[in-house]
Design a protein around this motif. Structure first.
Motif, PDB file in Angstrom:
ATOM      1  N   PHE A 262       5.124  35.067  22.097  1.00 33.11           N
ATOM      2  CA  PHE A 262       5.774  36.002  21.659  1.00 33.11           C
ATOM      3  C   PHE A 262       6.769  36.553  22.914  1.00 33.11           C
ATOM      4  N   GLN A 266      10.346  36.524  21.717  1.00 30.99           N
ATOM      5  CA  GLN A 266      10.329  37.787  21.075  1.00 30.99           C
ATOM      6  C   GLN A 266      11.553  37.944  19.741  1.00 30.99           C
TER       7      GLN A 266
ATOM      8  N   THR B 105      10.237  47.773  24.529  1.00 32.69           N
ATOM      9  CA  THR B 105       9.170  47.733  24.738  1.00 32.69           C
ATOM     10  C   THR B 105       8.017  48.534  23.801  1.00 32.69           C
ATOM     11  N   ALA B 108       7.642  46.145  20.987  1.00 33.54           N
ATOM     12  CA  ALA B 108       6.772  44.916  21.352  1.00 33.54           C
ATOM     13  C   ALA B 108       5.127  45.324  21.427  1.00 33.54           C
ATOM     14  N   TYR B 111       4.002  45.661  18.194  1.00 32.66           N
ATOM     15  CA  TYR B 111       3.817  44.613  17.315  1.00 32.66           C
ATOM     16  C   TYR B 111       2.774  43.315  17.681  1.00 32.66           C
ATOM     17  N   VAL B 112       2.453  43.151  19.078  1.00 32.80           N
ATOM     18  CA  VAL B 112       1.707  42.352  19.629  1.00 32.80           C
ATOM     19  C   VAL B 112       0.291  42.127  18.952  1.00 32.80           C
TER      20      VAL B 112
END
Lengths: 281, 290
Positions: A262, A266, B105, B108, B111-112
């Protein structure tokens, strides 16, 4: 800036920051706990950072090659995910070319019939799939996880959609120049497909690495299983939380590959939605 | 001659894979549901016996397991799906705010967790919910062991699911909201519409199709729930979180004799429930939208 705008800005921030904190804290707590000694874990209650950072848990993880061979499990997972991803790319590019660029009788009918069948809930084919893997002699081998997923229609659908949006001029002119299908596929279409193939490859890798139900069914041999099934076993072995640091360390190692992916790719993960123009509406 | 065989080269390999790993097992799964089968010997045709036992024989364990599993699965769907639609939508809207910074950010971080396997995620969260060590007792002062006490057992299953599931829908909603014409919002401004009014009159109708899509897909996915209860509660306390997939796996692949015929019948019934509900959702939402 209107007053309304200021208030809504603070509400948005408050909401987003609380969600981010709730989302990140478990991983941070797991990570720092993997550097704590068992005595500290038991005695210090909930603290985000360790009193003393130790590497013993990771050393113990690397040393264990019998009851919980975590390094082996990670290796198995890596082998499975890489091979699965490679074959996915080969299969979906070939098949995507066939269903979007070749002319044969009943092509589109066949495609939509297969697509329709694939909407049938997969729970129905779970038990016979095991039987087929068993008949092929693939129980407790990596092939049990590498091959069955190649039959899916989702990625082929995406590749076909993508190719329908690309004009035929390049391949038509190559055909006029006498190039055969194989040449056209390899030197013209494959490079054009790159964006969609990268996205499919990334999701195939992540899907394969994280798959849980299927490996829990097809692996009984501790040495052969991937990390996801291994962690289920680990929960029993380290049950009653006798070795929390090692448990957390193992979980951390298990999430590194997909997080790295990721980190480096990304934009492909996030932009994947644009490929599925149907969803975007 | 050669040209005629070329399609077979490109489409053929996948077709064989599809037959072996999708079509044949699906057909066989339906067939097996009408048989008595232990995975090893040949299935013996028993007609509708499995279905009769599962659906109507109130003295049978299978009957109790099926209805308990279905009830728990439906409970999970009913609790998780609305949150998996509403929270990502709220995040997407909040992220659209012009003055919010660090959008990438924030996106992310949310989402991670979707990229973390259920087993790793469950281990991490079980530490958070550990009575002695985690947040539940030390921060919230709860005395109960969460994984073996209701309603906490359901709570931790749902929390883990939300944590992992919000990111995927969020990026779909973000992309769709980005695609909504700015003119509409400007027209709303001129008419003096506030942010809430604009959300309900402009944003929601404009992203109708992605909403239907995520609603149907999220629901179908939720019906297959398995990993979260297996890892977090092992189906407890007293089978109150044992979902249908767990019974199916237990019957077909558990210790002792395999009861794969009965398990297949449960799988077919679950498949039918998923199909019917997906169709219903699609039909109702599409009709209301028009």
């Amino acid at each position: 800036m209107s007053k309304n705008m200021t208030i809504s800005k603070y509400i948005s921030y408050l909401f987003l920051i609380s969600i981010c904190a709730a989302w990140a804290i478990p991983v941070i707590f797991g990570l720092t706990t993997s550097f704590r000694s068992q005595t500290e874990v038991i005695n210090s209650g909930f603290r985000l950072l360790p009193l003393e950072w130790i590497m013993d848990n990771y050393r113990a993880i690397l040393d264990n090659t019998s009851t919980a061979p975590i390094v082996r499990w990670l290796g198995n997972s890596l082998y499975i995910a890489i091979l699965h991803t490679f074959f996915v790319v080969v299969v979906i590019s070939l098949t995507g070319y066939g269903y979007s660029r070749m002319k044969f009788r009943g092509r589109d009918t066949m495609f939509f019939v297969l697509l329709g069948i694939s909407f049938f809930p997969p729970v129905v084919n779970l038990i016979p799939s095991y039987k087929i893997i068993d008949a092929l002699g693939w129980v407790n081998t990596s092939w049990a996880m590498i091959v069955p997923g190649l039959a899916g229609m989702g990625n082929i659908f995406l590749v076909r959609q993508f190719m329908l949006g690309i004009p035929h001029e390049l391949d038509e002119s190559a055909r006029v120049d006498g190039a055969g299908d194989f040449r056209i596929y390899f030197s013209i279409i494959l490079p054009l497909m790159k964006p969609v193939l990268i996205v499919c490859a990334l999701f195939s890798f992540v899907g394969s690495w994280n798959d849980f139900l299927w490996p829990v069914i097809v692996y009984t041999d501790v040495d052969k299983m991937p990390i996801t099934a291994g962690l289920l076993l680990l929960q029993d072995i380290y049950g009653n939380y006798r070795m929390i640091g090692q448990l957390m360390g193992s979980a951390m190692l298990a999430i590194i590959p997909t997080l790295l992916l990721f980190f480096f790719a990304q934009k492909y993960f996030i932009q994947s939605i644009n490929l599925n123009s149907g969803i975007k509406g | 001659m050669k040209r005629k065989l070329m399609p077979a080269f490109f489409v053929g390999p996948h077709l064989i894979l599809f037959l072996v790993f999708v079509l044949i097992p699906t057909v066989y799964g339906i067939y097996a549901s009408f048989t008595q089968w232990n995975l090893n010997s040949d299935p013996v045709w028993t007609g509708l016996d499995n279905y009769r036992t599962i659906l109507f024989d109130s003295g049978s364990t299978f009957h109790r397991q099926f209805w308990n599993g279905l009830k728990n699965t439906l409970l999970f769907v009913a609790m998780s799906v609305p949150l998996l639609i509403v929270i990502p939508l709220m995040v997407a809207v909040a992220l659209e705010h012009k003055k919010v910074k660090m959008k990438g950010t924030i996106q992310a971080i949310i989402y991670v967790p979707g990229l973390i396997s259920i087993s790793a995620a469950a281990l991490i969260w079980s530490l958070i919910f550990n009575k002695q060590l985690g947040v539940s007792s030390n921060v919230f002062g709860s005395d109960a062991v969460w994984s073996t006490t209701q309603p906490y057992a359901w709570m931790i299953i749902i929390i883990l699911t939300i944590w992992g599931g919000v990111g995927g829908n969020m990026i779909i909603y973000r992309a769709s909201i980005n695609g909504v014409s700015k003119d509409l919002y400007e027209a709303g401004d001129i008419d003096g519409a506030g942010p809430i009014r604009k959300f309900f009159s402009i944003t929601l109708p404009s992203i109708r199709f992605p909403l239907i899509y995520t609603f149907v897909m999220t629901t179908a996915g939720a019906f297959n729930v398995f990993g979260q209860p297996l890892m977090l509660t092992d189906g407890g306390p007293r089978e109150s979180t044992t979902v249908l997939m767990m019974y199916i796996r237990q019957l077909a692949f558990g210790h002792g004799d395999s009861i794969a015929g009965m398990a297949s019948a449960m799988a077919v019934l679950l498949g039918v429930v998923i199909l019917v509900i997906s169709a219903l959702q699609y039909y109702v939402m599409n009709r209301n939208a028009n």
